[in-house]
Design an enzyme around this catalytic site. Structure first.
Site, short mmCIF file in Angstrom:
data_model
loop_
_atom_site.label_atom_id
_atom_site.label_comp_id
_atom_site.label_asym_id
_atom_site.label_seq_id
_atom_site.Cartn_x
_atom_site.Cartn_y
_atom_site.Cartn_z
N ARG A 402 -1.66 30.78 44.95
CA ARG A 402 -2.14 31.72 45.97
C ARG A 402 -2.33 31.01 47.30
NH1 ARG A 402 -7.07 35.54 45.46
NH2 ARG A 402 -8.19 33.66 44.90
N SER A 466 -6.52 22.64 40.57
CA SER A 466 -7.31 22.77 39.32
C SER A 466 -6.85 21.82 38.22
CB SER A 466 -7.24 24.21 38.82
OG SER A 466 -7.56 25.07 39.87
N ASP A 520 -10.96 24.14 40.84
CA ASP A 520 -11.24 25.59 40.81
C ASP A 520 -12.67 25.90 40.35
OD1 ASP A 520 -10.62 24.71 38.27
OD2 ASP A 520 -9.45 26.45 37.70
#
Length: 776
Positions: A402, A466, A520
């Protein structure tokens, strides 16, 4: 048993008991009331199986285990069901009358659970006992009822079954004779005697061709001297009585067939009715009449009537055989799933081991060998509401990437506005070279900047990455090792921020100010911390599993300084890589680990995260199929495929709203041709695997909240955990089980779970904003 030389052999026994019983188990049944001339004292309201067992105990040379008690209708349905799998109704028309049928569990309020079907013994002989049939009952029905052993009871049965039809005929003939309509008005003693006309007489009198001569013979035996007209009239009475019986039976059966059709939501029902009983078998016209009326009443049902050749006892043996098979099957399934059932003591042990590993990760001398890495993030504060500006955020944590533009406004009208675009990371990029991966990321950023019309702006950027990174500062992160299916070369041991900067330089189209690289979990904690200042823990329960929390600087030996706090990215997925939780790892966990890209690593994550749970389920299903307990013992091609059983299917299968038919549909989409029984087992397997995952996750989190409580030196801790991840958000039971486990294992901590609505990308922007704000 003596005559068959079966003493001293242990045998399972099925008991056909053809009286109304209330059953709470297959092998238990309390007699509600005697019917059909039985009147034994002291039995009503007691468990008849228990009485049978007591009587069997008196015979020391007999060793039988009563596994099932069934009504004769159920026995009949099972007998016929053995020959015709479409048989789902059992009907008895004999001394008594009754029916059973397969009902949807969701409609049976008396029994727990709404999956699958269960056979319902209707006991329809009592239909009308509430007055519902009063307008159909004649004076003869009332007279017969008053003279019976159970007046006012079994009124429908008394209009239908062979035990009563002969007597009804006698009462009608008696009245007709008294009124001078038969036998010149002369009544014999036999005609005045109760039950003198039996069903066998009625059947004989209604026989085609021989009926009239039979009638004459029977009436003469009763000391009546019939004329030919008398014989025709008597034969007519018999026909009317037996025809009414068949009509009433057909009407009740049509009600059951209509219910079955509506349950199945089909326009046309195809089914089989298994039938037994002397009246149906011996009466010359009865079957034909019954079939004809049923077909007229339910024209949208294609009904096959199947006569039970071996009565109901073969069916009782079938039920017992099924019960015996299911009991053996149950033992095998329980043995397979037993290692997934974790006791409270085992979970406490996991919590204590996690607690010890957290300490090893914080200590300088043990950090290098610790399985829980406890990586400092250099995030030293949570948002306080003064942050403002425009920021770019990147979020790389799985197969989707994203890019976000985040606008933060401070002050009284503080707000966060976000614009984002999701890009796919193809498998060949995930497992290609590092240069290809970062070039792909920069291509996605370029597309987004163009899409938003901000290509020329040099915006501060926060990068949610992450994967386990060792950080020396907020904007430096060295990749410790790939997880979650990533395997890009030349990245491990490299600074991912430098690799991103290099890729931006190679493209030479725009420049960005990379302020922070965060995990994350940290992003999630910051996102929730913006809403709730009490949020000091971040939890991800999705494709992967991880936790971060705010630790006192004085406890972090690997970072200089003792003042304030710093967020620690635990990277708890590696918990157990030293073998400390091997006692709870099953053979299926080991198979999944061996088949993974990073065998021997991230053992805890492989037991708790969405990426692996479906694969654990697949391994169990293969084992159960090999044992012949699933899918008819056939391992299909699709079941052999790794990754076929995605975790989203677990969430769907375990949904409380899903009926077994829908579970079967999901399995069929996966190429698994399942029966209803298979679907129940698959659902149970999914439940065991996901429940263990939630409990293990809860045990780990309990260790973190207990540590926070001790750090603060308080008796009782109130704290918020920010949570993100598809497993937590979408699975129907995961969040509840996790929260229950934390409550049980950390009773002195009052934990609020806050769902991160905007993911970790917003958190990355907030961290960037916090680090750019004055004084940071």
């Amino acid at each position: 048993m003596e005559s068959k030389n079966l003493q001293h052999k242990k045998l399972p026994l099925g008991f056909t008991f053809s009286f109304p019983c209330k059953q709470t188990k297959l092998e238990e049944g309390a007699l509600l009331a005697w019917t059909k001339h039985f009147k034994v004292r002291g039995v009503q309201g007691t468990d008849v199986v228990s009485s049978l067992r007591k009587a069997l105990q008196k015979h020391k040379d007999i060793d039988v285990d009563v596994l099932a008690m069934v009504n004769d209708t159920v026995g009949t349905m099972m007998t016929c069901g053995y020959d015709d799998p479409h048989c789902e109704v059992g009907l008895i028309i004999g001394t008594g009358t009754n029916a059973c049928y397969m009902e949807e569990m969701r409609h049976i309020d008396l029994v727990e659970g709404d999956e699958g079907r269960m056979c319902i013994n209707t006991e329809w002989g009592a239909f009308g006992d509430d007055g519902a049939l009063d307008d159909l009952r004649t004076e003869f029905d009332r007279e017969l009822d008053l003279g019976s052993l159970n007046p006012g009871k079994q009124l429908f049965e008394k209009m239908i079954s062979s035990l009563y039809l002969g007597e009804l005929v006698r009462l009608i003939l008696l009245k007709m004779t008294k009124e001078g309509l038969l036998f010149n008005g002369k009544v014999s003693t036999a005609l005045l005697t109760k039950d003198k006309i039996e069903m066998k007489h009625v059947c004989a009198m209604e026989k085609y061709k021989e009926g009239l001569s039979n009638t004459k013979e029977i009436l003469t035996e009763l000391n009546l001297f019939p004329s030919e007209e008398d014989c025709i009239a008597v034969q007519h009475v018999c026909t009317i009585v037996s025809f009414r019986s068949a009509n009433l039976c057909a009407a009740a059966l049509a009600a059951i067939l209509t219910r079955l059709r509506e349950n199945k939501k089909v326009l046309r029902l195809r089914t089989t009715v298994g039938i037994d009983g002397g009246l149906y078998k011996t009466h010359p016209q009865y079957p034909k009449r019954l079939h004809k009326v049923v077909r007229r009443l339910v024209p949208n049902c294609d009904v096959r009537f199947l006569l039970s050749q071996s009565g109901s006892s073969k069916g009782a043996a079938m039920v017992t055989a099924v019960a015996y098979r299911l009991a053996a099957q149950r033992k095998q399934i329980d043995a397979v799933l037993a290692p997934f059932l974790l006791s409270l003591d085992t979970l406490r042990e996991v919590k204590n081991k996690m607690r010890a590993e957290l300490e090893y990760g914080l200590k300088r001398e043990t950090q290098a060998s610790a399985t829980v890495k406890m990586l400092p993030t250099y995030v030293c504060g949570t948002p306080d509401g003064t942050e403002s500006g425009k920021f770019l955020a990147l979020d790389l944590g799985g197969t989707n990437f994203r890019v976000l533009l985040v606008k933060i406004r401070s002050g009284r009208r503080r707000s966060v506005q976000m614009y984002n675009k999701i890009f796919a990371i193809p498998l060949e990029i995930m497992q290609g070279t590092g240069e290809e991966l970062f070039d792909h990321i920069v291509q996605c950023i370029a597309d987004f900047l163009e899409y938003m019309g901000i290509k020329g702006a040099r915006l501060p950027l926060g990068f949610t990455f992450s994967f386990p990174c060792r950080q020396a500062s907020i904007d430096k992160g060295t990749l410790v090792g790939w997880t979650k299916g990533f395997k890009a070369t030349d990245c491990e041991g490299e600074d991912v921020v430098d690799m991103l900067r290099e890729a931006i330089r190679r493209r030479n189209e725009f420049d960005l100010d990379i302020v922070a690289v965060v995990n994350d979990t940290v992003g999630t904690m910051m996102t929730c911390g913006y809403e709730d200042p009490n949020c000091e823990i971040g939890l991800i329960a999705g494709t992967g599993s991880n936790v971060c929390y705010m630790e006192d600087m004085k406890n972090i030996e690997i970072v200089e300084g003792n003042e304030g706090k710093m967020c620690i990215n635990t990277e708890w997925g590696g918990f157990g890589d030293n073998g400390c939780i091997d006692n709870i790892r099953t053979k299926y966990d080991k198979q999944v680990d061996e088949g993974s890209l990073n065998a021997g690593k991230q053992r805890y994550e492989k037991m708790t995260s969405g990426m692996y749970l479906g694969e654990i389920v697949r391994q169990i299903l293969i084992d159960l199929t090999k044992q012949g307990l699933l899918f008819r013992g056939q391992i299909s091609e699709s079941l052999r495929k790794r990754g076929i059983f995605e975790t989203k299917f677990l969430s769907q299968i375990e949904s409380d709203r899903l009926a077994l038919l829908q579970v079967r549909r999901i399995l069929q989409q996966l190429g698994l041709d399942s029966t209803c029984e298979d679907s129940i087992i698959v659902k149970e397997v999914c439940g065991a695997v996901s429940r263990r995952a939630a409990q293990l996750c809860g045990a780990g989190l309990a260790a973190i909240v207990e540590k926070k409580r001790e750090n603060r030196g308080v008796e009782h801790l109130q704290i918020t955990v920010g949570v993100d991840g598809t497993l937590y958000k979408l699975h129907p039971h995961f969040s509840r089980v996790l929260q229950e486990t934390v409550r049980e294992l950390a009773p002195q901590c009052d934990v609020t779970f806050m769902l991160s609505e905007d993911g970790s990308g917003k958190g990355a922007a907030l961290i960037t904003a916090v680090n750019l704000s004055p004084g940071s």
